[in-house]
Design an enzyme around this catalytic site. Structure first.
Site, PDB file in Angstrom:
ATOM      1  N   ARG A   1       5.513  -8.662 -83.704  1.00 14.20           N
ATOM      2  CA  ARG A   1       5.533  -9.984 -84.325  1.00 14.20           C
ATOM      3  C   ARG A   1       4.393 -10.889 -83.852  1.00 14.20           C
ATOM      4  O   ARG A   1       3.689 -11.503 -84.654  1.00 14.20           O
ATOM      5  CB  ARG A   1       6.861 -10.712 -84.017  1.00 14.20           C
ATOM      6  CG  ARG A   1       7.985 -10.359 -84.914  1.00 14.20           C
ATOM      7  CD  ARG A   1       9.276 -10.343 -84.140  1.00 14.20           C
ATOM      8  NE  ARG A   1       9.241  -9.237 -83.210  1.00 14.20           N
ATOM      9  CZ  ARG A   1       9.636  -7.994 -83.530  1.00 14.20           C
ATOM     10  NH1 ARG A   1      10.123  -7.770 -84.707  1.00 14.20           N
ATOM     11  NH2 ARG A   1       9.539  -7.005 -82.664  1.00 14.20           N
ATOM     12  N   THR A   2       4.227 -10.988 -82.546  1.00 13.25           N
ATOM     13  CA  THR A   2       3.288 -11.995 -82.033  1.00 13.25           C
ATOM     14  C   THR A   2       1.860 -11.661 -82.443  1.00 13.25           C
ATOM     15  O   THR A   2       1.134 -12.510 -82.966  1.00 13.25           O
ATOM     16  CB  THR A   2       3.417 -12.099 -80.496  1.00 13.25           C
ATOM     17  OG1 THR A   2       4.805 -12.197 -80.173  1.00 13.25           O
ATOM     18  CG2 THR A   2       2.688 -13.305 -79.970  1.00 13.25           C
TER      19      THR A   2
ATOM     20  N   LYS B   1     -11.430   0.623 -66.709  1.00 13.24           N
ATOM     21  CA  LYS B   1     -12.488   0.965 -65.737  1.00 13.24           C
ATOM     22  C   LYS B   1     -12.427   0.058 -64.515  1.00 13.24           C
ATOM     23  O   LYS B   1     -13.284   0.132 -63.644  1.00 13.24           O
ATOM     24  CB  LYS B   1     -13.863   0.826 -66.394  1.00 13.24           C
ATOM     25  CG  LYS B   1     -14.072   1.691 -67.617  1.00 13.24           C
ATOM     26  CD  LYS B   1     -15.432   1.374 -68.243  1.00 13.24           C
ATOM     27  CE  LYS B   1     -15.399   1.551 -69.741  1.00 13.24           C
ATOM     28  NZ  LYS B   1     -16.523   0.869 -70.387  1.00 13.24           N
TER      29      LYS B   1
ATOM     30  N   ARG C   1      -1.705 -11.431 -74.360  1.00 13.33           N
ATOM     31  CA  ARG C   1      -0.395 -10.998 -73.842  1.00 13.33           C
ATOM     32  C   ARG C   1      -0.663 -10.115 -72.629  1.00 13.33           C
ATOM     33  O   ARG C   1      -1.425  -9.145 -72.711  1.00 13.33           O
ATOM     34  CB  ARG C   1       0.412 -10.234 -74.883  1.00 13.33           C
ATOM     35  CG  ARG C   1       1.658  -9.597 -74.237  1.00 13.33           C
ATOM     36  CD  ARG C   1       2.651  -9.088 -75.231  1.00 13.33           C
ATOM     37  NE  ARG C   1       3.333 -10.194 -75.898  1.00 13.33           N
ATOM     38  CZ  ARG C   1       4.331 -10.014 -76.758  1.00 13.33           C
ATOM     39  NH1 ARG C   1       4.742  -8.807 -77.054  1.00 13.33           N
ATOM     40  NH2 ARG C   1       4.915 -11.061 -77.331  1.00 13.33           N
TER      41      ARG C   1
ATOM     42  N   HIS D   1       6.768 -17.372 -72.757  1.00 13.75           N
ATOM     43  CA  HIS D   1       6.280 -17.011 -74.089  1.00 13.75           C
ATOM     44  C   HIS D   1       6.272 -18.314 -74.904  1.00 13.75           C
ATOM     45  O   HIS D   1       7.146 -18.542 -75.736  1.00 13.75           O
ATOM     46  CB  HIS D   1       7.215 -15.970 -74.700  1.00 13.75           C
ATOM     47  CG  HIS D   1       6.681 -15.255 -75.904  1.00 13.75           C
ATOM     48  ND1 HIS D   1       5.575 -15.686 -76.613  1.00 13.75           N
ATOM     49  CD2 HIS D   1       7.120 -14.133 -76.535  1.00 13.75           C
ATOM     50  CE1 HIS D   1       5.357 -14.858 -77.626  1.00 13.75           C
ATOM     51  NE2 HIS D   1       6.271 -13.906 -77.597  1.00 13.75           N
TER      52      HIS D   1
HETATM   53  N1   CP Z   1       9.197 -11.944 -80.220  1.00  7.17           N
HETATM   54  C1   CP Z   1       8.151 -11.184 -79.792  1.00  7.17           C
HETATM   55  O1   CP Z   1       7.389 -11.568 -78.887  1.00  7.17           O
HETATM   56  O2   CP Z   1       8.023 -10.009 -80.447  1.00  7.17           O
HETATM   57  P1   CP Z   1       6.852  -8.950 -80.207  1.00  7.17           P
HETATM   58  O3   CP Z   1       7.016  -8.414 -78.797  1.00  7.17           O
HETATM   59  O4   CP Z   1       7.028  -7.901 -81.254  1.00  7.17           O
HETATM   60  O5   CP Z   1       5.545  -9.685 -80.326  1.00  7.17           O
END
Ligand code: CP
Length: 327
Positions: A73-74, A103, A124, A152
């Site tokens: 999703r993100t 590396k 991320r 998040h």
């Molecule tokens: N909600 C969420 O962060 O989903 P993903 O891990 O698929 O990005």
């Protein structure tokens, strides 16, 4: 200052301005006024998508995504957001394996390199605190897409937007956060944001091995937000406006797989539970789910988790526009 400013007992706008935003690292960066302004931009973004017309708001801009952990999703909603706004995307998924991190390159050097090419970075990472390190190293806006068990923030923004849209208010709501509250960065970030609103009551429903951490409880108490830890999901479900279910995060249990087994399957949202909820209530989940909401719940109008995922597109369009154009 300790705690939020109040006028006649109501939490009011603090000094933050959305147009001053330079990076998105943690959800408590956003005060109530900034959230309200962000929602206005987000509604505009919904109109842009619904109109279906070509948009060139971010034409000439490039977004770079660095994902050290899996995502559906993100990453895809950020990439779609940039495409919908007329910008372009360069992307490294599985950065641990397919970037020069393999590396031995540091996160700081990776960010300093990527900023030579792009206008905004979406990161991320698997370590709590990494988003702050990367944002401090970067001279272009950096947006955290989740830092390990830390936070998040963009998920919290889309969650709170979804609550406003679905329930019609955020003040005076009762919200149950359910599942892996120790490792779940989405629950932590959402708790911080909810504490900005008035008369919100939070219920924490978690297996013993993954109870909510003390820092969140302390933050809520300091900010005048009522909270309670409870074991009985059925009783809480009938009371709340929002039931926010989360996945038990198997990947965060390291050398304690027995704790995962203790937690997994303890709290399941099924048709019977949802039927006991108030008519106007909603079930949210950041997704992915792995059995903690049964599929027959999906057809209930209170199941809002796929609508929630769609709001992620609009919120991320709004954030990119704000960071790259001002609001
Ligand atoms: N909600 C969420 O962060 O989903 P993903 O891990 O698929 O990005």
């Amino acid at each position: 200052r300790s705690g939020p400013r109040r006028r006649r007992g109501v939490k009011v706008r603090a000094e933050g301005k959305l147009s001053d935003l330079t990076s998105v690292v943690e959800s408590q960066q956003f005060d109530r006024g900034m959230l309200e302004d962000l929602f206005e931009v987000t509604k505009e973004m919904e109109r842009i998508v619904e109109d279906g017309a070509e948009c060139s708001l971010l034409a000439g801009k490039v977004m770079g995504t660095l994902f050290y952990e899996p995502s559906t999703r993100t990453r895809l909603s950020f990439e779609t957001a940039m495409c919908r706004l007329g910008g372009k995307v360069v992307s490294t998924e599985n950065a641990r394996e397919f970037s020069s991190v393999a590396k031995g390159e540091t996160l700081e050097d990776t960010v300093r390199t990527l900023e030579q090419y792009v206008d905004v970075i979406v990161l991320r990472h698997f370590q709590a605190g990494s988003a702050r390190i990367a944002a401090d190293a970067a001279s272009v806006p950096l947006i955290s897409a989740g830092d390990g068990p830390g936070q998040h923030p963009t998920q919290a923004l889309l969650d709170i937007y979804t609550i406003q849209k679905e329930i019609g208010r955020i003040d005076e709501t009762k919200v149950a956060l359910v599942g892996d509250l120790a490792n779940g960065r989405t629950a932590r970030s959402l708790a911080y944001v909810l504490s900005k609103f008035d008369k919100v009551k939070l219920y924490f429903v978690a297996p013993d091995v993954v109870r909510i951490n003390q820092d969140i409880k302390d933050h809520l108490t300091k900010n005048g937000c009522e909270w309670e830890e409870v074991n009985d999901l059925a009783t809480v479900a009938a009371e709340v406006d929002v039931l926010y279910q989360t996945r038990i995060q198997k990947e965060r249990f390291g050398d304690k797989p027995e704790d995962y087994e203790k937690a997994q399957g303890k709290y399941i949202v099924d048709k019977k539970l949802v039927t006991s909820m108030k008519k106007g209530a909603v079930v949210l989940h950041p997704l992915p789910r792995v059995g903690e909401i049964t599929p027959e719940v999906d057809s209930d109008p209170r199941a809002a988790y796929f609508r929630q995922a769609k709001n992620g597109l609009y919120i991320r369009m709004a954030l990119l526009t704000t960071l790259l154009k001002g609001n």
